[in-house]
Enzyme design. Sequence first.
Site, short mmCIF file in Angstrom:
data_model
loop_
_atom_site.label_atom_id
_atom_site.label_comp_id
_atom_site.label_asym_id
_atom_site.label_seq_id
_atom_site.Cartn_x
_atom_site.Cartn_y
_atom_site.Cartn_z
N TYR A 70 -4.05 5.82 -9.36
CA TYR A 70 -5.20 4.97 -9.09
C TYR A 70 -6.36 5.30 -10.03
CZ TYR A 70 -3.37 2.52 -5.06
OH TYR A 70 -2.64 1.68 -4.25
N TRP A 75 -7.80 -6.60 4.81
CA TRP A 75 -6.39 -6.78 5.17
C TRP A 75 -6.27 -7.84 6.26
CZ3 TRP A 75 -3.24 -4.95 1.77
CH2 TRP A 75 -3.51 -3.76 1.09
N GLU A 84 -4.88 8.15 9.09
CA GLU A 84 -4.59 8.96 7.90
C GLU A 84 -3.08 9.10 7.78
OE1 GLU A 84 -3.71 11.07 4.97
OE2 GLU A 84 -5.83 10.46 5.13
N SER A 85 -2.54 8.62 6.67
CA SER A 85 -1.08 8.56 6.53
C SER A 85 -0.42 9.92 6.66
CB SER A 85 -0.70 7.91 5.20
OG SER A 85 -1.16 8.68 4.11
N VAL A 135 -5.73 0.41 6.30
CA VAL A 135 -4.41 0.61 6.87
C VAL A 135 -3.79 1.78 6.12
CG1 VAL A 135 -4.01 -1.72 7.71
CG2 VAL A 135 -3.49 -1.20 5.33
N CYS A 174 0.84 -1.20 0.00
CA CYS A 174 0.00 0.00 0.00
C CYS A 174 0.88 1.25 0.00
CB CYS A 174 -0.90 -0.01 1.23
SG CYS A 174 -1.74 1.55 1.56
#
Length: 321
Positions: free
Chosen positions: A180, A63, A123-124, A108, A23
């Site tokens: 994407y 996941w 949230e990355s 994730v 990811c």
Amino acid sequence: MIGEDPNFPAETGRYHLFVALNCPWCHRVTLARNVLGLQDSITMDVAFPSRTTDNDPIEPNRWEFNPTRVASLTGTTFPECTNETATGQNFRLAKQIYEAEGSDEASVPILYDKKTKRIVANESAEIVRMLNAQAKALGSSFADGLRPNLYPLGDEHIAQRRDIDALNDQIYVAINNGAYKAGFSSDQAIYAAAFSKYFETLGALEARLASDNRPFLTGDTFTEADLRLFPTLYRHDPVYYLRMKLNGARILDYPHLWRWLCRLYALPGVADSNSLLHCRQGYFGRSWNNVVPLGPFKPMSYPEAYAHPELAGLVDKAKNG
């Protein structure tokens, strides 16, 4: 927010990450963990790169933390994959971690507080910003002068922050999310627009790096903008070129972007932040026939090629005859 919310103080050994190495949003987080020297102070579990199948006893397309699952790519297990080790419940699915807090989410990355058994963030971008701001208090193994500051604060850095913010927006829309849009759209016009914007932006970034021969996107220092761009460009030649139908060019065809990519790959911890085997399995192993393509392997296989910035020069010479 770690260090700002009294419920989540910045402490060494307290926090945990749940990620999937294929990811790209998780890759942001594992990159930050590594380049900030937090591998020993923030523990991590790694999910299998393909989601659960239709016959999963709990739910498909989730996941899964399952180190015994066999990859179609290799015919063996992935040594990086783990069980879930932070909650004390030995959950198998990331979805179950959310359900324990009454949430319907299933994504994730997850930043988790092992002491309170609570999710801090998923949230990355927020996680990266937190890790950077609290790196020292969280137990970074790097001294202050040796640790990159991904988003410098203070009045003296206002211009650089504006530059980072503008690049972040550009990179997210056209590159991170654009890949994407191109790869998963079933509408030819939407695909074509995303394809065009993606390569237009690569050209602009190539020109930016060529200007003054700067080593990083904002100048002489590695920042959050570089970190956000890296996961997509790292995947482009070996995965996205085919899987996302982004076959307009390779990153190897952009000499300054290629050297930038190799420069980042050589930074301490970057090469260890991801696995292209997980990327190939995750993107191709969930396709209709479950077959992962073997290429491309020219001029050499990836990620070995990322240790060779001079390959860009060979491409230049080939273009010039």
